[in-house]
Design a protein around this motif. Structure first.
Motif, PDB file in Angstrom:
ATOM      1  N   VAL A  37      21.242   0.083  -6.724  1.00 45.87           N
ATOM      2  CA  VAL A  37      22.559  -0.442  -7.107  1.00 45.87           C
ATOM      3  C   VAL A  37      23.327   0.589  -7.918  1.00 45.87           C
ATOM      4  O   VAL A  37      24.498   0.894  -7.635  1.00 45.87           O
ATOM      5  CB  VAL A  37      22.397  -1.744  -7.924  1.00 45.87           C
ATOM      6  N   ARG A  38      22.656   1.165  -8.881  1.00 42.17           N
ATOM      7  CA  ARG A  38      23.328   2.047  -9.835  1.00 42.17           C
ATOM      8  C   ARG A  38      23.684   3.407  -9.238  1.00 42.17           C
ATOM      9  O   ARG A  38      24.709   4.003  -9.587  1.00 42.17           O
ATOM     10  CB  ARG A  38      22.418   2.229 -11.056  1.00 42.17           C
ATOM     11  N   LEU A  39      22.850   3.911  -8.308  1.00 44.58           N
ATOM     12  CA  LEU A  39      23.046   5.265  -7.779  1.00 44.58           C
ATOM     13  C   LEU A  39      23.325   5.268  -6.277  1.00 44.58           C
ATOM     14  O   LEU A  39      23.085   6.263  -5.597  1.00 44.58           O
ATOM     15  CB  LEU A  39      21.791   6.108  -8.055  1.00 44.58           C
ATOM     16  N   ARG A  40      23.851   4.199  -5.759  1.00 39.75           N
ATOM     17  CA  ARG A  40      24.053   4.048  -4.313  1.00 39.75           C
ATOM     18  C   ARG A  40      24.810   5.238  -3.718  1.00 39.75           C
ATOM     19  O   ARG A  40      25.868   5.641  -4.217  1.00 39.75           O
ATOM     20  CB  ARG A  40      24.828   2.760  -4.033  1.00 39.75           C
ATOM     21  N   ASP A  41      24.213   5.816  -2.640  1.00 37.95           N
ATOM     22  CA  ASP A  41      24.876   6.918  -1.949  1.00 37.95           C
ATOM     23  C   ASP A  41      24.949   6.683  -0.438  1.00 37.95           C
ATOM     24  O   ASP A  41      25.445   7.539   0.302  1.00 37.95           O
ATOM     25  CB  ASP A  41      24.161   8.246  -2.238  1.00 37.95           C
ATOM     26  N   ASP A  42      24.436   5.545   0.018  1.00 37.16           N
ATOM     27  CA  ASP A  42      24.447   5.155   1.437  1.00 37.16           C
ATOM     28  C   ASP A  42      23.683   6.129   2.337  1.00 37.16           C
ATOM     29  O   ASP A  42      23.910   6.179   3.551  1.00 37.16           O
ATOM     30  CB  ASP A  42      25.888   4.994   1.945  1.00 37.16           C
ATOM     31  N   VAL A  43      22.758   6.877   1.742  1.00 39.13           N
ATOM     32  CA  VAL A  43      21.853   7.733   2.520  1.00 39.13           C
ATOM     33  C   VAL A  43      20.405   7.370   2.179  1.00 39.13           C
ATOM     34  O   VAL A  43      19.654   6.894   3.022  1.00 39.13           O
ATOM     35  CB  VAL A  43      22.099   9.238   2.231  1.00 39.13           C
ATOM     36  N   ASP A  44      20.032   7.578   0.925  1.00 34.74           N
ATOM     37  CA  ASP A  44      18.693   7.234   0.443  1.00 34.74           C
ATOM     38  C   ASP A  44      18.731   6.065  -0.540  1.00 34.74           C
ATOM     39  O   ASP A  44      17.786   5.277  -0.602  1.00 34.74           O
ATOM     40  CB  ASP A  44      18.043   8.447  -0.231  1.00 34.74           C
ATOM     41  N   PHE A  45      19.803   5.987  -1.321  1.00 35.36           N
ATOM     42  CA  PHE A  45      19.966   4.909  -2.291  1.00 35.36           C
ATOM     43  C   PHE A  45      20.876   3.829  -1.716  1.00 35.36           C
ATOM     44  O   PHE A  45      22.080   4.048  -1.545  1.00 35.36           O
ATOM     45  CB  PHE A  45      20.591   5.443  -3.590  1.00 35.36           C
ATOM     46  N   MET A  46      20.299   2.689  -1.394  1.00 36.00           N
ATOM     47  CA  MET A  46      21.077   1.535  -0.942  1.00 36.00           C
ATOM     48  C   MET A  46      20.165   0.314  -0.942  1.00 36.00           C
ATOM     49  O   MET A  46      18.952   0.442  -0.756  1.00 36.00           O
ATOM     50  CB  MET A  46      21.663   1.756   0.452  1.00 36.00           C
ATOM     51  N   THR A  47      20.722  -0.857  -1.166  1.00 34.58           N
ATOM     52  CA  THR A  47      19.907  -2.072  -1.164  1.00 34.58           C
ATOM     53  C   THR A  47      19.648  -2.530   0.273  1.00 34.58           C
ATOM     54  O   THR A  47      20.538  -2.502   1.120  1.00 34.58           O
ATOM     55  CB  THR A  47      20.597  -3.205  -1.938  1.00 34.58           C
ATOM     56  N   LEU A  48      18.415  -2.921   0.522  1.00 34.04           N
ATOM     57  CA  LEU A  48      18.014  -3.497   1.801  1.00 34.04           C
ATOM     58  C   LEU A  48      17.379  -4.855   1.547  1.00 34.04           C
ATOM     59  O   LEU A  48      16.878  -5.110   0.446  1.00 34.04           O
ATOM     60  CB  LEU A  48      17.002  -2.581   2.508  1.00 34.04           C
ATOM     61  N   PRO A  49      17.376  -5.761   2.536  1.00 34.69           N
ATOM     62  CA  PRO A  49      16.715  -7.064   2.351  1.00 34.69           C
ATOM     63  C   PRO A  49      15.247  -6.872   1.973  1.00 34.69           C
ATOM     64  O   PRO A  49      14.577  -5.963   2.480  1.00 34.69           O
ATOM     65  CB  PRO A  49      16.847  -7.717   3.728  1.00 34.69           C
ATOM     66  N   SER A 174      14.932  10.855  11.903  1.00 34.59           N
ATOM     67  CA  SER A 174      14.601   9.871  10.869  1.00 34.59           C
ATOM     68  C   SER A 174      14.616  10.491   9.475  1.00 34.59           C
ATOM     69  O   SER A 174      14.835   9.795   8.487  1.00 34.59           O
ATOM     70  CB  SER A 174      13.225   9.255  11.135  1.00 34.59           C
ATOM     71  N   THR A 175      14.395  11.790   9.398  1.00 35.88           N
ATOM     72  CA  THR A 175      14.428  12.479   8.105  1.00 35.88           C
ATOM     73  C   THR A 175      15.860  12.710   7.634  1.00 35.88           C
ATOM     74  O   THR A 175      16.153  12.634   6.438  1.00 35.88           O
ATOM     75  CB  THR A 175      13.686  13.829   8.198  1.00 35.88           C
ATOM     76  N   LEU A 176      16.760  12.980   8.575  1.00 34.84           N
ATOM     77  CA  LEU A 176      18.127  13.355   8.216  1.00 34.84           C
ATOM     78  C   LEU A 176      19.086  12.172   8.117  1.00 34.84           C
ATOM     79  O   LEU A 176      19.987  12.162   7.269  1.00 34.84           O
ATOM     80  CB  LEU A 176      18.671  14.361   9.234  1.00 34.84           C
ATOM     81  N   LEU A 177      18.897  11.156   8.963  1.00 43.73           N
ATOM     82  CA  LEU A 177      19.852  10.046   8.996  1.00 43.73           C
ATOM     83  C   LEU A 177      19.679   9.111   7.797  1.00 43.73           C
ATOM     84  O   LEU A 177      18.585   9.017   7.232  1.00 43.73           O
ATOM     85  CB  LEU A 177      19.679   9.243  10.290  1.00 43.73           C
ATOM     86  N   PRO A 178      20.740   8.419   7.398  1.00 40.76           N
ATOM     87  CA  PRO A 178      20.615   7.400   6.341  1.00 40.76           C
ATOM     88  C   PRO A 178      19.517   6.399   6.688  1.00 40.76           C
ATOM     89  O   PRO A 178      19.300   6.097   7.866  1.00 40.76           O
ATOM     90  CB  PRO A 178      22.005   6.748   6.325  1.00 40.76           C
ATOM     91  N   THR A 343       8.351   9.264   7.492  1.00 35.85           N
ATOM     92  CA  THR A 343       8.656   9.106   6.069  1.00 35.85           C
ATOM     93  C   THR A 343       7.922  10.135   5.213  1.00 35.85           C
ATOM     94  O   THR A 343       8.322  10.383   4.072  1.00 35.85           O
ATOM     95  CB  THR A 343       8.322   7.683   5.580  1.00 35.85           C
ATOM     96  N   ALA A 344       6.875  10.764   5.754  1.00 34.18           N
ATOM     97  CA  ALA A 344       6.232  11.880   5.042  1.00 34.18           C
ATOM     98  C   ALA A 344       7.221  13.036   4.931  1.00 34.18           C
ATOM     99  O   ALA A 344       7.399  13.621   3.852  1.00 34.18           O
ATOM    100  CB  ALA A 344       4.965  12.320   5.773  1.00 34.18           C
ATOM    101  N   PHE A 345       7.873  13.358   6.043  1.00 36.63           N
ATOM    102  CA  PHE A 345       8.884  14.418   6.010  1.00 36.63           C
ATOM    103  C   PHE A 345      10.076  14.011   5.149  1.00 36.63           C
ATOM    104  O   PHE A 345      10.644  14.836   4.424  1.00 36.63           O
ATOM    105  CB  PHE A 345       9.345  14.753   7.427  1.00 36.63           C
ATOM    106  N   ARG A 346      10.453  12.748   5.232  1.00 35.20           N
ATOM    107  CA  ARG A 346      11.572  12.280   4.422  1.00 35.20           C
ATOM    108  C   ARG A 346      11.234  12.366   2.932  1.00 35.20           C
ATOM    109  O   ARG A 346      12.058  12.782   2.110  1.00 35.20           O
ATOM    110  CB  ARG A 346      11.938  10.842   4.804  1.00 35.20           C
ATOM    111  N   SER A 347      10.006  11.996   2.577  1.00 35.71           N
ATOM    112  CA  SER A 347       9.561  12.086   1.179  1.00 35.71           C
ATOM    113  C   SER A 347       9.539  13.532   0.708  1.00 35.71           C
ATOM    114  O   SER A 347       9.935  13.831  -0.426  1.00 35.71           O
ATOM    115  CB  SER A 347       8.164  11.480   1.026  1.00 35.71           C
TER     116      SER A 347
END
Length: 479
Positions: A37-49, A174-178, A343-347
């Motif tokens: 919520v606080r740092l939302r950037d619509d790439v890595d930081f965003m709320t999901l269900p 999957s690593t590059l896209l939001p 998600t290993a590459f994303r991490s």
């Protein structure tokens, strides 16, 4: 069958009791804004269900571990059940919960940065290097492994390297896209498939002519074909990682820490997914011990097939679940490792972006950091898969050990019940230090010398940790 059912019941009970205790010790704050919520950037930081976050976390941490690791661990016999249950409740789920929640409290930081906060700059630099190397290992293992499985399932119509290329293209995307563009859409489907496959195996075990060995004192022995070469301690505790405790999970938790709506969801998402993975591991271990007749039959079949857990998983799925099992096997056995590899590459990208303070909102910045990771991973695919997997297994548990010591330091600084992680930290230190002394990929020392050496290393690390935290506590300012 009774021990199997009691083991599943113990895991569920552990979630509602010990998991609740961990939540109370940490002290969740339902009114505190999360990084999503606080740092939302619509790439890595965003709320999901929450349900999506649960399934994504489950697939992130699962991979081949609760399937291949459980099958290999089942070669030791019913002792595998005991490690899965106790490891999941008192070590793995605790490790996952606190690593995830500490990431939330520190703006979704990667685990290497969290380690630095509590164990100092030297530990942070080591963890930065160690965790990125581990994640590249994971990405490589989960690049080649699924490609070989698909190639076998499709009758070798294409070469393994074509499948490697296809999977690698998916990893890049999957690593590059939001996170909401690809991962959050595919993972729920794959997650349900993996759970349905596990449920199908349980039904087959119940209604088929299978006899699951009981967890009785007489069966708590090393049932492998060569107990001297593969001593139960520490080999079993390295072999079954993702179904009991895995350091890789700590690298994945920050991904979901950046997508959670509220701290109160932490127990479901972090502790709950580890318990779920433990149940899946139990099911696969039980299936492996029974499908081949007994533990001795499993050992014989594995030796005859070069200890190929992928072959065993495929045989179990197709024969116990029929044609439907073939579809579920494709989705579960193949999709699970792929959804850990991406998600290993994303991490790894997020860890490097934390290190270099790179803003990941621009895709060019994401590409700049990610491209070298894929190049290194592809080069590593030329190395024997078995060698990479063995080093990954030890590195994985060593990372878990370091994270447990980090959480213990946090609890000490905050005057909280640090024993909940101190005891598993000491145990995993003994496991990892003994393993590297005894293993073929390590120093190959005699068993007795390795046990003594592992004990001395564990005592040294414990004393050094106690001295460090005693000094730092005087000046530490908690979160």
């Amino acid at each position: 069958m009774i021990s199997f059912l009691l083991s599943i019941g113990a895991l569920v009970l552990g979630y509602f009791t010990y998991g609740k205790l961990m939540e109370r010790i940490f002290g969740v704050d339902k009114d505190r804004e999360t990084p999503a919520v606080r740092l939302r950037d619509d790439v890595d930081f965003m709320t999901l269900p929450t349900w999506k976050v649960f399934l994504i976390q489950f697939l992130n941490i699962a991979g081949l571990g609760p399937i291949f690791g459980a099958i290999a661990g089942a070669m030791f016999g019913p002792a595998a059940f005991l490690w899965i249950v106790l490891g999941s409740i008192f070590a793995g789920a605790v490790h996952d919960y606190f690593s995830g929640m500490l990431s939330i409290r520190h703006d979704g930081l990667s685990i290497s940065e969290v380690v630095g906060i509590y164990l100092g700059p030297t530990a942070k630099q080591f963890m930065r290097f160690f965790s990125v190397v581990l994640l590249i290992f994971v990405g490589t293992v989960f690049l080649v492994g699924p490609a070989k499985i698909i190639d076998g399932m499709t009758g070798n119509i294409w070469s393994v390297w074509i499948w490697v290329a296809i999977i690698l293209v998916y990893y890049v995307l999957s690593t590059l896209l939001p996170i909401d563009k690809l991962i959050s859409k595919l993972y729920p489907i794959f997650g349900v498939a993996m759970l349905l496959m596990a449920i199908g195996l349980v039904i087959a075990l119940f209604f088929g002519d299978y006899n699951i060995p009981e967890l009785v004192p007489a069966n708590l022995i090393n049932m492998t074909s060569d107990p001297e070469a593969t001593p139960l301690f520490p080999i079993l505790f390295i072999t079954i990682a993702c179904g009991a405790i895995s350091g890789f999970h700590a690298t994945q938790s920050p991904l979901m820490a950046r997508c959670m709506k509220n701290e109160t969801d932490g127990r479901k998402i972090f502790y709950g997914t580890m318990v779920t993975e433990g149940i899946v591991a139990l099911i696969w271990a039980a299936a492996a011990m029974t499908f081949f007749g007994n533990v001795e039959g499993l050992n014989g079949a594995m030796i005859a097939n070069n200890n190929n857990a992928a072959w065993a998983a495929n045989e179990i799925s197709l024969n116990m679940l029929g044609q439907i099992g073939g579809v579920l096997a494709l989705l579960g056995i193949v999709a699970a490792p792929i959804t850990s590899g991406d998600t290993a590459f994303r991490s790894a990208r997020l860890i490097l972006s934390d290190i270099f303070k790179s803003n990941q909102k621009k895709i060019v910045n994401r590409l700049f950091i990610s491209l070298p990771l894929f190049v290194i991973a592809f080069v590593l695919t030329q190395i024997d898969f078995g060698i990479i997997w063995r080093y990954f297994a030890w590195s994985n548990q060593t990372l878990a050990m370091i994270v447990l010591w980090t959480i213990t330091a946090y609890l000490i600084y905050e005057n909280k019940a640090y024993w909940v992680t101190l005891l598993p930290a000491i145990f995993m230190t003994m496991v990892c230090s003994t393993y590297i002394l005894i293993a073929p990929e390590g120093f190959q020392l005699p068993n007795e010398i390795s046990y003594v050496g592992g004990t001395l290393i564990t005592l040294t690390i414990t004393i050094a940790f106690w001295v460090y935290t005693s000094q730092k506590k005087k000046v530490f300012v908690g979160v």
